[in-house]
Scaffold this motif. Structure first.
Motif, PDB file in Angstrom:
ATOM      1  N   SER A 126       0.859  -1.189   0.000  1.00 51.80           N
ATOM      2  CA  SER A 126       0.000   0.000   0.000  1.00 51.80           C
ATOM      3  C   SER A 126       0.889   1.230   0.000  1.00 51.80           C
ATOM      4  N   SER A 127       0.343   2.333  -0.480  1.00 53.84           N
ATOM      5  CA  SER A 127       1.135   3.562  -0.560  1.00 53.84           C
ATOM      6  C   SER A 127       0.327   4.727   0.003  1.00 53.84           C
ATOM      7  N   SER A 128       1.043   5.789   0.372  1.00 52.23           N
ATOM      8  CA  SER A 128       0.366   6.937   0.979  1.00 52.23           C
ATOM      9  C   SER A 128       0.707   8.230   0.245  1.00 52.23           C
ATOM     10  N   ILE A 129       0.009   9.292   0.638  1.00 56.67           N
ATOM     11  CA  ILE A 129       0.252  10.609   0.051  1.00 56.67           C
ATOM     12  C   ILE A 129       1.573  11.195   0.547  1.00 56.67           C
ATOM     13  N   GLU A 130       2.206  10.532   1.523  1.00 62.31           N
ATOM     14  CA  GLU A 130       3.407  11.086   2.154  1.00 62.31           C
ATOM     15  C   GLU A 130       4.654  10.288   1.785  1.00 62.31           C
ATOM     16  N   GLY A 131       4.763   9.926   0.483  1.00 66.84           N
ATOM     17  CA  GLY A 131       5.987   9.328  -0.030  1.00 66.84           C
ATOM     18  C   GLY A 131       6.452   8.087   0.696  1.00 66.84           C
ATOM     19  N   ARG A 132       5.539   7.175   0.981  1.00 65.28           N
ATOM     20  CA  ARG A 132       5.909   5.910   1.625  1.00 65.28           C
ATOM     21  C   ARG A 132       5.112   4.754   1.040  1.00 65.28           C
ATOM     22  N   VAL A 133       5.731   3.570   1.130  1.00 66.12           N
ATOM     23  CA  VAL A 133       5.083   2.321   0.730  1.00 66.12           C
ATOM     24  C   VAL A 133       5.240   1.322   1.870  1.00 66.12           C
ATOM     25  N   ALA A 134       4.187   0.560   2.141  1.00 64.63           N
ATOM     26  CA  ALA A 134       4.237  -0.509   3.146  1.00 64.63           C
ATOM     27  C   ALA A 134       3.977  -1.836   2.462  1.00 64.63           C
ATOM     28  N   VAL A 135       4.655  -2.888   2.934  1.00 63.05           N
ATOM     29  CA  VAL A 135       4.464  -4.246   2.421  1.00 63.05           C
ATOM     30  C   VAL A 135       4.033  -5.138   3.582  1.00 63.05           C
ATOM     31  N   GLU A 136       2.914  -5.855   3.400  1.00 61.61           N
ATOM     32  CA  GLU A 136       2.373  -6.695   4.471  1.00 61.61           C
ATOM     33  C   GLU A 136       1.955  -8.057   3.922  1.00 61.61           C
ATOM     34  N   TRP A 137       1.847  -9.028   4.826  1.00 62.39           N
ATOM     35  CA  TRP A 137       1.431 -10.375   4.446  1.00 62.39           C
ATOM     36  C   TRP A 137       0.083 -10.708   5.070  1.00 62.39           C
ATOM     37  N   PHE A 138      -0.704 -11.540   4.362  1.00 66.89           N
ATOM     38  CA  PHE A 138      -2.042 -11.892   4.838  1.00 66.89           C
ATOM     39  C   PHE A 138      -2.016 -12.770   6.086  1.00 66.89           C
ATOM     40  N   ALA A 151       7.864  -0.804   6.068  1.00 72.24           N
ATOM     41  CA  ALA A 151       7.529   0.354   5.236  1.00 72.24           C
ATOM     42  C   ALA A 151       8.810   1.103   4.904  1.00 72.24           C
ATOM     43  N   PHE A 152       8.784   1.839   3.814  1.00 75.66           N
ATOM     44  CA  PHE A 152       9.987   2.591   3.421  1.00 75.66           C
ATOM     45  C   PHE A 152       9.598   3.900   2.728  1.00 75.66           C
ATOM     46  N   LYS A 153      10.527   4.843   2.771  1.00 73.91           N
ATOM     47  CA  LYS A 153      10.333   6.141   2.116  1.00 73.91           C
ATOM     48  C   LYS A 153      10.679   6.017   0.630  1.00 73.91           C
ATOM     49  N   CYS A 154       9.947   6.766  -0.206  1.00 74.43           N
ATOM     50  CA  CYS A 154      10.249   6.803  -1.643  1.00 74.43           C
ATOM     51  C   CYS A 154       9.576   8.031  -2.251  1.00 74.43           C
ATOM     52  N   HIS A 155       9.855   8.281  -3.510  1.00 79.42           N
ATOM     53  CA  HIS A 155       9.259   9.397  -4.251  1.00 79.42           C
ATOM     54  C   HIS A 155       9.419  10.719  -3.491  1.00 79.42           C
ATOM     55  N   ARG A 156      10.662  10.976  -3.139  1.00 82.03           N
ATOM     56  CA  ARG A 156      11.052  12.236  -2.498  1.00 82.03           C
ATOM     57  C   ARG A 156      12.196  12.841  -3.295  1.00 82.03           C
ATOM     58  N   GLN A 157      12.135  14.138  -3.491  1.00 81.02           N
ATOM     59  CA  GLN A 157      13.176  14.822  -4.269  1.00 81.02           C
ATOM     60  C   GLN A 157      13.789  15.929  -3.426  1.00 81.02           C
ATOM     61  N   PHE A 185      11.073   0.373  -9.533  1.00 79.56           N
ATOM     62  CA  PHE A 185      10.802  -1.056  -9.344  1.00 79.56           C
ATOM     63  C   PHE A 185      11.389  -1.492  -8.015  1.00 79.56           C
ATOM     64  N   TRP A 186      10.661  -2.373  -7.298  1.00 87.22           N
ATOM     65  CA  TRP A 186      11.071  -2.819  -5.971  1.00 87.22           C
ATOM     66  C   TRP A 186      10.969  -4.334  -5.854  1.00 87.22           C
ATOM     67  N   ASP A 187      11.876  -4.909  -5.105  1.00 84.57           N
ATOM     68  CA  ASP A 187      11.815  -6.327  -4.746  1.00 84.57           C
ATOM     69  C   ASP A 187      11.236  -6.399  -3.338  1.00 84.57           C
ATOM     70  N   ALA A 188       9.965  -6.827  -3.244  1.00 85.39           N
ATOM     71  CA  ALA A 188       9.255  -6.792  -1.959  1.00 85.39           C
ATOM     72  C   ALA A 188       9.878  -7.726  -0.934  1.00 85.39           C
ATOM     73  N   THR A 189      10.372  -8.865  -1.381  1.00 84.03           N
ATOM     74  CA  THR A 189      10.920  -9.864  -0.460  1.00 84.03           C
ATOM     75  C   THR A 189      12.313  -9.474   0.024  1.00 84.03           C
ATOM     76  N   ALA A 190      13.141  -9.012  -0.912  1.00 82.56           N
ATOM     77  CA  ALA A 190      14.518  -8.646  -0.556  1.00 82.56           C
ATOM     78  C   ALA A 190      14.620  -7.233   0.016  1.00 82.56           C
ATOM     79  N   LYS A 191      13.510  -6.478  -0.032  1.00 83.23           N
ATOM     80  CA  LYS A 191      13.475  -5.098   0.471  1.00 83.23           C
ATOM     81  C   LYS A 191      14.510  -4.219  -0.238  1.00 83.23           C
ATOM     82  N   ARG A 192      14.543  -4.321  -1.548  1.00 81.67           N
ATOM     83  CA  ARG A 192      15.528  -3.553  -2.318  1.00 81.67           C
ATOM     84  C   ARG A 192      14.875  -2.870  -3.509  1.00 81.67           C
ATOM     85  N   ARG A 193      15.420  -1.699  -3.861  1.00 82.68           N
ATOM     86  CA  ARG A 193      14.995  -1.067  -5.117  1.00 82.68           C
ATOM     87  C   ARG A 193      15.796  -1.696  -6.250  1.00 82.68           C
ATOM     88  N   ILE A 194      15.102  -2.071  -7.311  1.00 79.87           N
ATOM     89  CA  ILE A 194      15.752  -2.711  -8.456  1.00 79.87           C
ATOM     90  C   ILE A 194      16.240  -1.672  -9.449  1.00 79.87           C
TER      91      ILE A 194
END
Length: 352
Positions: A215-227, A239-245, A282-291
């Motif tokens: 999921s993503s938010s208006i505040e430049g972050r993405v969270a990854v969760e499992w069911f 969760a991690f920060k992204c889309h910040r300049q 692009f992101w690797d959700a499992t490895a927690k890395r930006r590709i």
């Protein structure tokens, strides 16, 4: 390996893009919905010509979302006119399936259950059982306005205002819906969560292996969760920060942009994010890395979608409200780009 190819569709919408969706069959068939009151069907295979506009389908009001149905000739639309419509893409015929009591903002189709789910700013979901078209859709009341929907083979994720996230199991929800007569205000989700992001949710996308969601938010972050509700599985969420300049006027500070779009790659299980900064990453959700990260587009990235074979990425670009403008016009500035991906372009890198 062949170099990556990117091209722009030559006849884009005249106003902001609300969604881009690839067909379940032909990976070169693309639907685009727009605030200009149309849904557009393209054949994207003609790279030299900038693709081909096959048809456009006029609506009475802005089209806030589209999705394909059981095959490449069936589509559904969500309208600002409060209606959920089925579109025959071959004949152009439009049939209203249901009406909400406010604009319809999202539609998702589950091929496993022949089910169409719509969400509306009236804080409801409607479950349309397409195997029994004569039956009235079942309305499920939500505690807050829905912002985004995503579906897997077995689950529906609903991201709402107040940072609420509901997860429904489709099979059991459908069974209850089949026994009901219309409204089901008491239907409880399989799981009820609070987003780990502190600001408003903008987008949600499920993993193709049915394990979890981003999921993503208006505040430049993405969270990854499992069911999986077990403590061990829940401990994996992050969760991690992204889309910040960098802010050119204030050294050491960033300008934070909304993350408007998320899409998982159907083969590799990696995911793409698109932001108000005009960047796709692009992101690797499992490895927690930006590709990788692509060069900035001219305007905000509004929508993303991978083709069903993972060979193409569609990117809807149009002005956002990130720069503080009060009047809006997407005319002449709305673009849809098609990126033909290299064999390993979306492949994960594995852990560090």
């Amino acid at each position: 390996m062949a170099p990556t190819i990117q091209y722009e569709l030559s006849q884009p919408p005249s106003d902001a893009v609300s969604s881009v969706k690839f067909a379940p069959g032909l990976s070169t068939r693309l639907l685009v919905s727009s605030w200009d009151r149309h849904a557009y069907l393209y054949d994207i295979s003609g790279e030299e010509e900038g693709g081909k506009l096959i048809e456009k389908y006029e609506h009475r009001a802005p089209v806030l979302d589209v999705c394909f149905g059981a095959d490449d000739s069936e589509a559904f639309s969500a309208g600002m006119d409060w209606q959920v419509k089925r579109i025959n893409l071959e004949t152009g015929e439009q049939i209203a399936l249901s009406a909400h009591e406010a604009p319809v903002n999202k539609v998702v189709y589950s091929k496993e259950h022949s089910l169409l789910v719509s969400s509306s700013w009236d804080s409801t979901l409607k479950f349309h059982d397409l195997k029994n078209p004569e039956k009235e859709p079942t309305t499920i009341k939500l505690p807050a306005k829905p912002h985004s929907l995503s579906v897997t083979a077995s689950k529906l994720v609903v991201a709402m205002a107040s940072r609420l996230v509901f997860i429904y199991e489709l099979q059991s929800t459908l069974m209850l819906a089949s026994q009901s007569n219309g409204v089901m205000s008491e239907l409880q989700p399989w799981q009820q969560r609070e987003s780990s992001l502190k600001f408003m949710t903008r987008a949600v996308a499920c993993m193709p292996n049915d394990d979890g969601y981003a999921s993503s938010s208006i505040e430049g972050r993405v969270a990854v969760e499992w069911f999986d509700p077990s403590a061990e599985s829940q401990a994996r969420k992050y969760a991690f920060k992204c889309h910040r300049q960098p802010d050119p006027d204030n050294e050491g500070t960033d300008i934070v942009y909304p993350v408007n779009a998320l899409a998982f790659h159907p083969v590799f299980g990696t995911f793409a994010s698109g932001g108000g900064d005009g960047v796709v990453a692009f992101w690797d959700a499992t490895a927690k890395r930006r590709i990788r990260q692509y060069p900035k587009y001219t305007h905000s990235v509004a929508a993303l979608c991978f083709s069903n074979d993972g060979k193409y990425l569609a990117i809807g670009v149009c002005p956002g409200f990130e720069n503080g403008q009060e009047e809006y016009s997407g005319e002449g500035q709305t673009k849809v780009y098609i990126r033909e991906l290299g064999e390993t372009e979306a492949k994960g890198k594995g852990p560090k």
